[in-house]
Motif scaffolding. Structure first.
Motif, PDB file in Angstrom:
ATOM      1  N   GLY A  16       0.806  -1.210   0.000  1.00 15.04           N
ATOM      2  CA  GLY A  16       0.000   0.000   0.000  1.00 15.04           C
ATOM      3  C   GLY A  16       0.837   1.258   0.000  1.00 15.04           C
ATOM      4  N   LEU A  17       1.948   1.247   0.713  1.00 11.66           N
ATOM      5  CA  LEU A  17       2.849   2.399   0.705  1.00 11.66           C
ATOM      6  C   LEU A  17       3.407   2.634  -0.702  1.00 11.66           C
ATOM      7  N   GLY A  18       3.746   1.557  -1.380  1.00 13.71           N
ATOM      8  CA  GLY A  18       4.225   1.678  -2.760  1.00 13.71           C
ATOM      9  C   GLY A  18       3.165   2.244  -3.688  1.00 13.71           C
ATOM     10  N   TYR A  19       1.937   1.747  -3.570  1.00 13.86           N
ATOM     11  CA  TYR A  19       0.831   2.286  -4.372  1.00 13.86           C
ATOM     12  C   TYR A  19       0.585   3.753  -4.040  1.00 13.86           C
ATOM     13  N   PHE A  20       0.638   4.100  -2.763  1.00 15.59           N
ATOM     14  CA  PHE A  20       0.381   5.472  -2.344  1.00 15.59           C
ATOM     15  C   PHE A  20       1.422   6.427  -2.915  1.00 15.59           C
ATOM     16  N   ILE A  21       2.688   6.068  -2.836  1.00 13.12           N
ATOM     17  CA  ILE A  21       3.756   6.923  -3.361  1.00 13.12           C
ATOM     18  C   ILE A  21       3.636   7.043  -4.880  1.00 13.12           C
ATOM     19  N   TYR A  22       3.347   5.928  -5.545  1.00  7.82           N
ATOM     20  CA  TYR A  22       3.186   5.958  -7.000  1.00  7.82           C
ATOM     21  C   TYR A  22       2.004   6.848  -7.393  1.00  7.82           C
ATOM     22  N   GLY A  23       0.877   6.681  -6.715  1.00  6.44           N
ATOM     23  CA  GLY A  23      -0.302   7.471  -7.038  1.00  6.44           C
ATOM     24  C   GLY A  23      -0.100   8.948  -6.777  1.00  6.44           C
ATOM     25  N   LYS A  24       0.637   9.276  -5.732  1.00  8.26           N
ATOM     26  CA  LYS A  24       0.891  10.682  -5.408  1.00  8.26           C
ATOM     27  C   LYS A  24       1.816  11.323  -6.446  1.00  8.26           C
ATOM     28  N   LYS A  25       2.859  10.621  -6.847  1.00  8.03           N
ATOM     29  CA  LYS A  25       3.805  11.178  -7.811  1.00  8.03           C
ATOM     30  C   LYS A  25       3.211  11.283  -9.208  1.00  8.03           C
ATOM     31  N   GLY A  27      -0.083  11.431  -9.872  1.00  4.52           N
ATOM     32  CA  GLY A  27      -1.367  12.110  -9.866  1.00  4.52           C
ATOM     33  C   GLY A  27      -2.522  11.183 -10.198  1.00  4.52           C
ATOM     34  N   ALA A  28      -2.349   9.901  -9.950  1.00  7.74           N
ATOM     35  CA  ALA A  28      -3.374   8.901 -10.234  1.00  7.74           C
ATOM     36  C   ALA A  28      -4.182   8.636  -8.968  1.00  7.74           C
ATOM     37  N   VAL A  29      -5.486   8.776  -9.086  1.00  7.95           N
ATOM     38  CA  VAL A  29      -6.354   8.680  -7.914  1.00  7.95           C
ATOM     39  C   VAL A  29      -6.537   7.232  -7.459  1.00  7.95           C
ATOM     40  N   VAL A  30      -6.712   6.304  -8.387  1.00 10.71           N
ATOM     41  CA  VAL A  30      -7.012   4.913  -8.017  1.00 10.71           C
ATOM     42  C   VAL A  30      -5.861   4.276  -7.232  1.00 10.71           C
ATOM     43  N   PRO A  31      -4.611   4.333  -7.685  1.00  9.89           N
ATOM     44  CA  PRO A  31      -3.540   3.756  -6.867  1.00  9.89           C
ATOM     45  C   PRO A  31      -3.367   4.463  -5.529  1.00  9.89           C
ATOM     46  N   ALA A  60      -5.283  -5.719  -6.587  1.00 12.11           N
ATOM     47  CA  ALA A  60      -5.570  -5.939  -7.998  1.00 12.11           C
ATOM     48  C   ALA A  60      -6.441  -4.845  -8.598  1.00 12.11           C
ATOM     49  N   LEU A  61      -7.097  -4.067  -7.782  1.00 11.65           N
ATOM     50  CA  LEU A  61      -8.025  -3.049  -8.264  1.00 11.65           C
ATOM     51  C   LEU A  61      -7.385  -2.031  -9.204  1.00 11.65           C
ATOM     52  N   PRO A  62      -6.196  -1.497  -8.940  1.00 12.01           N
ATOM     53  CA  PRO A  62      -5.607  -0.539  -9.898  1.00 12.01           C
ATOM     54  C   PRO A  62      -5.324  -1.141 -11.268  1.00 12.01           C
ATOM     55  N   TYR A  63      -5.118  -2.433 -11.331  1.00 12.14           N
ATOM     56  CA  TYR A  63      -4.878  -3.078 -12.627  1.00 12.14           C
ATOM     57  C   TYR A  63      -6.149  -3.055 -13.474  1.00 12.14           C
ATOM     58  N   PHE A  64      -7.293  -3.222 -12.849  1.00 14.08           N
ATOM     59  CA  PHE A  64      -8.556  -3.279 -13.584  1.00 14.08           C
ATOM     60  C   PHE A  64      -9.195  -1.903 -13.779  1.00 14.08           C
ATOM     61  N   LEU A  65      -8.897  -0.954 -12.926  1.00 11.23           N
ATOM     62  CA  LEU A  65      -9.435   0.402 -13.039  1.00 11.23           C
ATOM     63  C   LEU A  65      -8.335   1.374 -13.417  1.00 11.23           C
ATOM     64  N   ARG A  66      -7.929   1.358 -14.637  1.00  9.46           N
ATOM     65  CA  ARG A  66      -6.858   2.255 -15.086  1.00  9.46           C
ATOM     66  C   ARG A  66      -7.481   3.558 -15.563  1.00  9.46           C
ATOM     67  N   ARG A  67      -7.102   4.644 -14.893  1.00  9.59           N
ATOM     68  CA  ARG A  67      -7.599   5.965 -15.281  1.00  9.59           C
ATOM     69  C   ARG A  67      -6.453   6.900 -15.460  1.00  9.59           C
TER      70      ARG A  67
END
Length: 67
Positions: A16-25, A27-31, A60-67
């Motif tokens: 989750g920390l990896g997803y959070f950092i990736y999403g923040k950098k 600008g992706a809301v789902v990750p 797995a949710l970010p893989y299926f909900l790519r925005r």
């Protein structure tokens, strides 16, 4: 609390920390939201099978909900 819950919680929290950092950098809301969810939900689930199921689903949710 047993060892399996602790280890699964650490595993999903670090993912989750990896997803959070990736999403923040990026600008992706789902990750970003899945990362927050992965870091927080292990505190509220006391069943190991449910913990793994919800964790795999959120991972797995970010893989299926790519925005």
């Amino acid at each position: 609390m047993n060892a399996s819950l602790l280890l699964w919680g650490v595993a999903f929290g670090s993912l989750g920390l990896g997803y959070f950092i990736y999403g923040k950098k990026q600008g992706a809301v789902v990750p970003l939201l899945c990362g927050l969810g992965l870091m927080v939900f292990p505190y509220f689930i006391v069943n190991a099978w449910l913990l793994v199921g919800v964790g795999v689903g959120l991972a797995a949710l970010p893989y299926f909900l790519r925005r």
